[in-house]
Design a protein around this motif. Structure first.
Motif, PDB file in Angstrom:
ATOM      1  N   THR A  74     -28.703  39.389  12.881  1.00 30.82           N
ATOM      2  CA  THR A  74     -27.995  38.260  13.480  1.00 30.82           C
ATOM      3  C   THR A  74     -26.673  38.713  14.081  1.00 30.82           C
ATOM      4  O   THR A  74     -26.321  38.318  15.201  1.00 30.82           O
ATOM      5  CB  THR A  74     -27.742  37.178  12.419  1.00 30.82           C
ATOM      6  N   ALA A  75     -25.944  39.562  13.359  1.00 28.57           N
ATOM      7  CA  ALA A  75     -24.658  40.051  13.859  1.00 28.57           C
ATOM      8  C   ALA A  75     -24.840  40.872  15.128  1.00 28.57           C
ATOM      9  O   ALA A  75     -24.050  40.759  16.071  1.00 28.57           O
ATOM     10  CB  ALA A  75     -23.958  40.879  12.784  1.00 28.57           C
ATOM     11  N   GLU A  76     -25.871  41.710  15.186  1.00 30.84           N
ATOM     12  CA  GLU A  76     -26.112  42.530  16.369  1.00 30.84           C
ATOM     13  C   GLU A  76     -26.467  41.657  17.577  1.00 30.84           C
ATOM     14  O   GLU A  76     -25.994  41.896  18.691  1.00 30.84           O
ATOM     15  CB  GLU A  76     -27.233  43.528  16.095  1.00 30.84           C
ATOM     16  N   ALA A  77     -27.308  40.645  17.350  1.00 34.65           N
ATOM     17  CA  ALA A  77     -27.692  39.751  18.442  1.00 34.65           C
ATOM     18  C   ALA A  77     -26.489  38.965  18.953  1.00 34.65           C
ATOM     19  O   ALA A  77     -26.288  38.824  20.170  1.00 34.65           O
ATOM     20  CB  ALA A  77     -28.785  38.797  17.975  1.00 34.65           C
ATOM     21  N   GLU A  78     -25.685  38.463  18.038  1.00 34.75           N
ATOM     22  CA  GLU A  78     -24.513  37.688  18.448  1.00 34.75           C
ATOM     23  C   GLU A  78     -23.492  38.561  19.167  1.00 34.75           C
ATOM     24  O   GLU A  78     -22.858  38.118  20.136  1.00 34.75           O
ATOM     25  CB  GLU A  78     -23.891  37.016  17.230  1.00 34.75           C
ATOM     26  N   ALA A  79     -23.328  39.793  18.731  1.00 35.53           N
ATOM     27  CA  ALA A  79     -22.405  40.710  19.396  1.00 35.53           C
ATOM     28  C   ALA A  79     -22.889  41.034  20.806  1.00 35.53           C
ATOM     29  O   ALA A  79     -22.091  41.104  21.753  1.00 35.53           O
ATOM     30  CB  ALA A  79     -22.247  41.987  18.580  1.00 35.53           C
ATOM     31  N   ALA A  80     -24.185  41.228  20.959  1.00 33.80           N
ATOM     32  CA  ALA A  80     -24.741  41.511  22.282  1.00 33.80           C
ATOM     33  C   ALA A  80     -24.535  40.316  23.210  1.00 33.80           C
ATOM     34  O   ALA A  80     -24.169  40.476  24.386  1.00 33.80           O
ATOM     35  CB  ALA A  80     -26.226  41.842  22.172  1.00 33.80           C
ATOM     36  N   GLY A  81     -24.765  39.113  22.691  1.00 32.60           N
ATOM     37  CA  GLY A  81     -24.535  37.916  23.489  1.00 32.60           C
ATOM     38  C   GLY A  81     -23.083  37.757  23.889  1.00 32.60           C
ATOM     39  O   GLY A  81     -22.772  37.368  25.024  1.00 32.60           O
ATOM     40  N   LEU A 109     -27.483  28.843  36.879  1.00 31.38           N
ATOM     41  CA  LEU A 109     -27.972  30.201  37.116  1.00 31.38           C
ATOM     42  C   LEU A 109     -28.455  30.839  35.825  1.00 31.38           C
ATOM     43  O   LEU A 109     -29.502  31.506  35.798  1.00 31.38           O
ATOM     44  CB  LEU A 109     -26.872  31.052  37.748  1.00 31.38           C
ATOM     45  N   LEU A 110     -27.699  30.652  34.739  1.00 29.28           N
ATOM     46  CA  LEU A 110     -28.113  31.200  33.450  1.00 29.28           C
ATOM     47  C   LEU A 110     -29.452  30.602  33.014  1.00 29.28           C
ATOM     48  O   LEU A 110     -30.309  31.304  32.467  1.00 29.28           O
ATOM     49  CB  LEU A 110     -27.051  30.918  32.390  1.00 29.28           C
ATOM     50  N   ARG A 111     -29.622  29.309  33.256  1.00 32.48           N
ATOM     51  CA  ARG A 111     -30.878  28.654  32.875  1.00 32.48           C
ATOM     52  C   ARG A 111     -32.047  29.206  33.688  1.00 32.48           C
ATOM     53  O   ARG A 111     -33.138  29.439  33.153  1.00 32.48           O
ATOM     54  CB  ARG A 111     -30.741  27.144  33.056  1.00 32.48           C
ATOM     55  N   TRP A 112     -31.827  29.413  35.004  1.00 28.06           N
ATOM     56  CA  TRP A 112     -32.887  29.966  35.844  1.00 28.06           C
ATOM     57  C   TRP A 112     -33.322  31.347  35.351  1.00 28.06           C
ATOM     58  O   TRP A 112     -34.514  31.624  35.211  1.00 28.06           O
ATOM     59  CB  TRP A 112     -32.424  30.048  37.287  1.00 28.06           C
ATOM     60  N   VAL A 113     -32.355  32.211  35.100  1.00 29.43           N
ATOM     61  CA  VAL A 113     -32.678  33.558  34.639  1.00 29.43           C
ATOM     62  C   VAL A 113     -33.408  33.506  33.304  1.00 29.43           C
ATOM     63  O   VAL A 113     -34.400  34.222  33.089  1.00 29.43           O
ATOM     64  CB  VAL A 113     -31.395  34.405  34.523  1.00 29.43           C
ATOM     65  N   GLU A 143     -38.212  28.624  20.167  1.00 33.83           N
ATOM     66  CA  GLU A 143     -37.478  29.718  19.526  1.00 33.83           C
ATOM     67  C   GLU A 143     -36.535  30.410  20.502  1.00 33.83           C
ATOM     68  O   GLU A 143     -35.418  30.802  20.131  1.00 33.83           O
ATOM     69  CB  GLU A 143     -38.465  30.738  18.951  1.00 33.83           C
ATOM     70  N   GLN A 144     -36.957  30.542  21.742  1.00 38.15           N
ATOM     71  CA  GLN A 144     -36.149  31.271  22.718  1.00 38.15           C
ATOM     72  C   GLN A 144     -34.882  30.526  23.129  1.00 38.15           C
ATOM     73  O   GLN A 144     -33.998  31.105  23.777  1.00 38.15           O
ATOM     74  CB  GLN A 144     -36.997  31.614  23.945  1.00 38.15           C
ATOM     75  N   ARG A 145     -34.760  29.280  22.732  1.00 38.86           N
ATOM     76  CA  ARG A 145     -33.502  28.572  22.948  1.00 38.86           C
ATOM     77  C   ARG A 145     -32.362  29.266  22.192  1.00 38.86           C
ATOM     78  O   ARG A 145     -31.199  29.179  22.597  1.00 38.86           O
ATOM     79  CB  ARG A 145     -33.632  27.127  22.483  1.00 38.86           C
ATOM     80  N   LEU A 150     -27.094  32.450  23.132  1.00 46.14           N
ATOM     81  CA  LEU A 150     -26.275  33.663  23.077  1.00 46.14           C
ATOM     82  C   LEU A 150     -25.485  33.880  24.356  1.00 46.14           C
ATOM     83  O   LEU A 150     -24.388  34.444  24.322  1.00 46.14           O
ATOM     84  CB  LEU A 150     -27.155  34.886  22.811  1.00 46.14           C
ATOM     85  N   VAL A 151     -26.025  33.459  25.490  1.00 43.11           N
ATOM     86  CA  VAL A 151     -25.321  33.673  26.760  1.00 43.11           C
ATOM     87  C   VAL A 151     -24.478  32.466  27.145  1.00 43.11           C
ATOM     88  O   VAL A 151     -23.894  32.428  28.232  1.00 43.11           O
ATOM     89  CB  VAL A 151     -26.305  34.019  27.900  1.00 43.11           C
ATOM     90  N   GLY A 152     -24.420  31.457  26.267  1.00 42.43           N
ATOM     91  CA  GLY A 152     -23.539  30.324  26.510  1.00 42.43           C
ATOM     92  C   GLY A 152     -24.207  29.037  26.920  1.00 42.43           C
ATOM     93  O   GLY A 152     -23.518  28.051  27.230  1.00 42.43           O
ATOM     94  N   LEU A 153     -25.524  28.995  26.932  1.00 45.98           N
ATOM     95  CA  LEU A 153     -26.219  27.767  27.289  1.00 45.98           C
ATOM     96  C   LEU A 153     -26.318  26.827  26.093  1.00 45.98           C
ATOM     97  O   LEU A 153     -26.417  27.275  24.943  1.00 45.98           O
ATOM     98  CB  LEU A 153     -27.631  28.082  27.790  1.00 45.98           C
ATOM     99  N   ASP A 154     -26.319  25.534  26.369  1.00 52.52           N
ATOM    100  CA  ASP A 154     -26.582  24.537  25.342  1.00 52.52           C
ATOM    101  C   ASP A 154     -28.091  24.489  25.144  1.00 52.52           C
ATOM    102  O   ASP A 154     -28.829  24.183  26.099  1.00 52.52           O
ATOM    103  CB  ASP A 154     -26.067  23.176  25.801  1.00 52.52           C
ATOM    104  N   PRO A 155     -28.592  24.805  23.956  1.00 49.82           N
ATOM    105  CA  PRO A 155     -30.046  24.818  23.742  1.00 49.82           C
ATOM    106  C   PRO A 155     -30.727  23.516  24.148  1.00 49.82           C
ATOM    107  O   PRO A 155     -31.884  23.524  24.589  1.00 49.82           O
ATOM    108  CB  PRO A 155     -30.174  25.062  22.235  1.00 49.82           C
ATOM    109  N   ALA A 156     -30.013  22.405  24.024  1.00 48.65           N
ATOM    110  CA  ALA A 156     -30.611  21.116  24.389  1.00 48.65           C
ATOM    111  C   ALA A 156     -30.895  21.018  25.881  1.00 48.65           C
ATOM    112  O   ALA A 156     -31.713  20.196  26.309  1.00 48.65           O
ATOM    113  CB  ALA A 156     -29.694  19.977  23.952  1.00 48.65           C
TER     114      ALA A 156
END
Length: 282
Positions: A74-81, A109-113, A143-145, A150-156
């Motif tokens: 979890t820490a590695e994923a959050e740091a990467a994000g 743009l983040l949502r499209w990618v 799950e991918q939400r 991590l990149v700043g999107l609101d999962p909703a």
């Protein structure tokens, strides 16, 4: 490092089931062809990176990021994000059609990618022969939400089911088109420079050889796996025969990759995650 931390997902997740598939190397390329059709997303890349000069380095960095979000702690994923958010926050680009300046971390743009990437992973794995129920398909998108967050999107605000992804594509398609930058990127993706160690000697010319022909086959399969509407935007054909040919090619490639030794098919992050999962189960 917490040996009990299985990260954002874990061995019981649909995400691990999908990303167990080596065929996702084709999915990554498909995603790039698809992403390039968004003029602002393409402008953001073209104006802020010299991907032609460091195409393979960029590919390795992207693959490492994806692997970290899927298999890291979890820490590695959050740091990467966090690193990605900091990078995106500094970047600006100019809309090639309007001249308007925009932020690269614009949620649209983040949502499209994100959607282009995860839909490519899922659809490629399924067309290659991975069996998933409808519930598992929706489970993967849901799950991918966590990765989107991590990149700043609101999962909703991120499509979380197959129906929502289809509806998202329907709504975004009027904004997509083939631009000069997209066409140039597609050509580059199809025939990038091959690392010199994999090429024939320079005297042969044209940088031909087994590696080049193998890559062309992968690129052709990735392009053929695009939705028919995306292929038509590139000037290709959206015929059922293309769909059938793509399915046959990607299934054959999946079988070939499955025959490779496991140590070649699994990266260090994936191996470490499985080791932690085994320790937790024990």
């Amino acid at each position: 490092m917490d040996s009990d931390d299985l990260g954002l997902f874990g061995p019981g997740s649909v995400t691990w089931k999908v990303h167990e598939e080596p065929i996702l190397i084709v999915a990554g390329l498909r995603s790039l062809y698809l992403q390039a059709l968004h003029p602002r997303a393409m402008a953001g890349v073209a104006q802020n990176s010299d991907y032609r000069a460091d195409s393979w380095g960029r590919l390795v960095r992207t693959a490492t990021y994806v692997a970290t979000t899927i298999y890291g702690t979890t820490a590695e994923a959050e740091a990467a994000g966090a690193r990605v958010r900091r990078l995106h926050a500094r970047l600006r680009a100019t809309d090639p059609a309007t001249g308007e300046e925009f932020r690269v971390d614009d949620p649209e743009l983040l949502r499209w990618v994100h959607v282009a990437e995860v839909e490519s992973f899922l659809s490629t794995a399924r067309r290659a022969g991975l069996r998933l129920t409808d519930a598992e398909v929706d489970g993967y998108y849901s799950e991918q939400r966590r990765v989107a967050a991590l990149v700043g999107l609101d999962p909703a605000d991120v499509p979380g089911t197959a129906a929502e992804v289809a509806e998202y594509y329907r709504l975004v398609r009027p904004d997509l088109r083939i631009t000069r930058e997209a066409a140039e990127t597609a050509v580059f993706l199809t025939a990038p420079p091959i690392p010199w160690k994999l090429s024939l000697p320079a005297r042969v010319g044209l940088n031909l050889g087994p590696a080049r022909f193998a890559y062309l086959g992968v690129a052709g399969t990735a392009f053929a796996l695009l939705p028919p509407w995306a292929r038509r935007m590139y000037g290709g054909l959206g015929l059922p025969t293309t769909e059938l040919s793509a399915d046959l090619s990607v299934r054959a490639l999946r079988l070939a990759l499955a025959a490779l030794p496991r140590r070649w098919r699994e990266g260090p992050l994936q191996q470490a995650a499985k080791a932690r999962a085994g320790g937790v189960a024990a």
